[in-house]
Design a protein around this motif. Structure first.
Motif, short mmCIF file in Angstrom:
data_model
loop_
_atom_site.label_atom_id
_atom_site.label_comp_id
_atom_site.label_asym_id
_atom_site.label_seq_id
_atom_site.Cartn_x
_atom_site.Cartn_y
_atom_site.Cartn_z
N VAL A 113 12.06 -2.20 2.74
CA VAL A 113 12.10 -0.89 2.59
C VAL A 113 10.56 -0.32 1.79
O VAL A 113 10.71 -0.60 0.71
CB VAL A 113 13.38 -0.65 1.45
CG1 VAL A 113 13.45 0.91 1.60
CG2 VAL A 113 14.51 -1.21 2.34
N GLU A 114 10.15 0.48 2.62
CA GLU A 114 8.83 1.11 2.25
C GLU A 114 9.01 2.58 1.89
O GLU A 114 9.95 3.36 2.39
CB GLU A 114 7.88 0.91 3.12
CG GLU A 114 6.42 1.40 2.86
CD GLU A 114 5.86 0.58 1.53
OE1 GLU A 114 6.07 1.08 0.65
OE2 GLU A 114 4.86 -0.19 1.65
N ARG A 115 8.46 3.23 0.78
CA ARG A 115 8.33 4.67 0.68
C ARG A 115 7.68 5.34 1.68
O ARG A 115 6.55 4.89 2.13
CB ARG A 115 7.57 4.89 -0.71
CG ARG A 115 8.48 4.38 -2.07
CD ARG A 115 7.54 4.67 -3.21
NE ARG A 115 6.28 3.97 -2.92
CZ ARG A 115 4.82 4.47 -3.05
NH1 ARG A 115 4.95 5.86 -3.05
NH2 ARG A 115 3.96 3.67 -2.85
N ALA A 116 8.26 6.21 2.42
CA ALA A 116 7.87 6.66 3.65
C ALA A 116 6.23 7.24 3.32
O ALA A 116 5.62 7.35 3.98
CB ALA A 116 8.52 7.89 4.06
N GLN A 117 6.13 7.77 1.92
CA GLN A 117 4.55 8.42 1.69
C GLN A 117 3.54 7.41 1.51
O GLN A 117 2.43 7.91 1.66
CB GLN A 117 4.78 9.37 0.40
CG GLN A 117 5.42 10.63 0.66
CD GLN A 117 5.62 11.62 -0.55
OE1 GLN A 117 6.10 10.76 -1.52
NE2 GLN A 117 5.51 12.69 -0.60
N ALA A 118 3.91 6.17 1.61
CA ALA A 118 2.89 5.24 1.38
C ALA A 118 2.73 4.58 2.80
O ALA A 118 2.12 3.36 2.99
CB ALA A 118 3.62 4.14 0.49
#
Ligand code: BGC
Length: 495
Positions: free
Chosen positions: A260-265
């Motif tokens: 799960v990644e931060r969308a902003q990254a």
């Protein structure tokens, strides 16, 4: 003593000397062959070495490549594919959903009945079939027709209570475990094949469109609501049963990880920011490559002769499709250069992929005093009989060297992902659970133990207390059904 007697004695002595010389020569030849064989083992051991410092370099390289792959399309060997899954299952999913799971030698059809908030998984049923090898290298139509026919059979045989109400279609999640560039949650084009599949007419085509056409041909009316990689399915299935699951890793025929990644990254994501602020990434880490990877001549040759030369280098070092084949290659060299199995090189030893990883695992785990399992496997697979105990011990040692390298590198990969997520040093109460699946992880105990211990070693005392592994048995199929539910075409209607 008469002359005759002296002559006989001299001849006798000469014969004894000659025989002794022969024995000595034979022994010398044996011991120099054995020394040569052991030199090959030692060389392999040295080249496969994966001390902690090296693993940390591998992990750092993984982190760097993750950043590069997220920055731009084609920015890295690591594809870092956007899954279009921005919400993992919550446990509220309800209804009857199907999943098709295609990704290796076996293929499964599942039906999962979800009970909503409090019901969990009410029931599940599956059918399994193996993919005939000729379909792995034939045409997309033949492969998809086969799958659709299995689905048709499954549906025809099911009880009436599972039939959808009039006007509604059955819905399914399609777990397709190859690199796919997703255009949406239920469409995506195949980028290339891995794991021994090679069907040229399929590359570049929409996987869901091909499946839908095949289902139509087979008279099956099912809507594909979600197209997912097995790592994404495993993550979804894992999260359903444990809210701390944030990474999924498959160690099976092939290998891969999702997290799960931060969308902003994700600089390459130009779509709207999801409400959750998160996006699940299918790393396709099997294609990871780095100068820090301990590659040997056997790996180079295996790669060069593979269906996908230059690709999936990490996968070829650590996954189930290849470990046995690496071992075969080492044994072949020992047979050719050091007469390891006697004067003749056993012909079977020359057949690629004849030694499968489950057989290697069985030899590695042989605890009998005379290494009976090793002896039988060598006989059954290579038709080599009468091996000495010393030879069998050397085989076990080779299994250990090859499996240890694979498992330690897999752990370094996970460590790299944890670093990218900033979870490699977390202590506190926050837990990160890694959902694991795949036959290699499940059945190759020494491999699994080594992988888990190596991650603990890399995390050090504090970090390791907040990380846990969870075996998510068949999570990918259930996960696909859950994602089909959360992306149902009827989700905004009251049922
Ligand atoms: C594929 C991945 C898959 C993995 C595990 C790899 O060969 O490229 O998409 O997740 O195998 O099945």
């Amino acid at each position: 003593m008469g002359k005759v007697a002296v002559g006989v004695a001299v001849i006798g002595a000469a014969a004894v000397c000659a025989a002794a010389a022969l024995i000595v020569r034979h022994r010398m030849r044996c011991s120099s062959r054995w020394a040569r064989a052991m030199a090959i083992v030692r060389e392999l051991e040295e080249k496969c070495g994966s001390p902690e410092a090296k693993l940390k370099q591998v992990a750092d390289a993984m982190t760097v490549e993750m950043h590069a792959g997220l920055a731009s399309e084609g920015g890295s060997k690591l594809k870092m594919l956007i899954s279009h899954v921005d919400n993992l299952p919550t446990g509220d999913e309800e209804g009857v959903y199907y999943a098709l799971d295609l990704g290796g030698t076996n293929f499964r059809v599942l039906r999962v009945e979800l009970g909503g908030k409090t019901g969990g998984i009410v029931s599940q049923e599956f059918a399994e079939a193996s993919i005939p090898p000729e379909l792995m290298v034939g045409t997309s139509e033949a492969l998809f027709d086969y799958i659709a026919a299995e689905l048709a059979k499954f549906i025809t045989e099911e009880e009436e209570k599972y039939h959808p109400p009039p006007g509604r279609q059955r819905e399914l999640g399609f777990t397709f475990s190859f690199p796919v560039m997703q255009n949406s949650i239920n469409s995506g084009t195949l980028m290339r094949w891995t794991k021994g599949f090679s069907i040229d007419d399929m590359v570049g085509n929409d996987v869901v469109a091909e499946l839908s056409k095949a289902m139509h041909r087979q008279g099956v009316d099912v809507h594909v609501s979600a197209l997912v990689n097995d790592t994404i399915g495993t993550l979804a299935g894992g999260r359903f049963s444990n809210k701390d699951v944030a990474i999924a890793v498959i160690m099976g025929t092939g290998t891969n990880a999702a997290y799960v990644e931060r969308a902003q990254a994700i600089p390459k994501w130009h779509g709207p920011l999801p409400n959750s602020g998160e996006m699940v990434i299918n790393m396709e880490w099997g294609n990871f490559k780095s100068s820090h990877l301990p590659l040997t001549e056997y790996d180079h040759a295996l790669d060069a002769e593979s269906l996908n030369a230059g690709e999936q280098v990490f996968e070829k070092l650590i996954s189930g499709m290849y470990l046995g084949e690496i071992l075969r290659r080492v044994l072949l060299r020992m047979a050719e250069e050091a007469a390891f199995f006697g004067d003749e090189v056993p012909p079977k030893l020359k057949t690629p992929f004849v030694l499968r990883t489950p057989d290697m695992s069985a030899m590695h785990h042989d605890t009998s005093a005379d290494l009976r399992v090793v002896s039988n496997k060598l006989k059954d697979i290579f038709e080599v009989s009468n091996t000495t105990l010393k030879t069998r011990r050397a085989v076990v040692e080779l299994c250990n060297i090859i499996a240890t390298r694979g498992a330690r590198l897999a752990a370094a990969g996970i460590f790299g992902v944890l670093k990218k997520m900033g979870k490699d040093t977390s202590t506190g109460a926050e837990k990160t659970v890694i959902a694991m699946d795949g036959g290699l992880y499940e059945h190759y105990t020494e491999y699994r133990k080594c992988l888990e211990n190596t991650l603990i070693e890399l995390l050090g005392g504090d970090g390791s207390s907040s990380i846990a592994f969870e075996h998510s048995n068949d999570g990918s199929g259930i996960g696909a059904a859950l994602l089909a539910a959360s992306h149902s075409q009827y989700r905004n209607e009251s049922s």
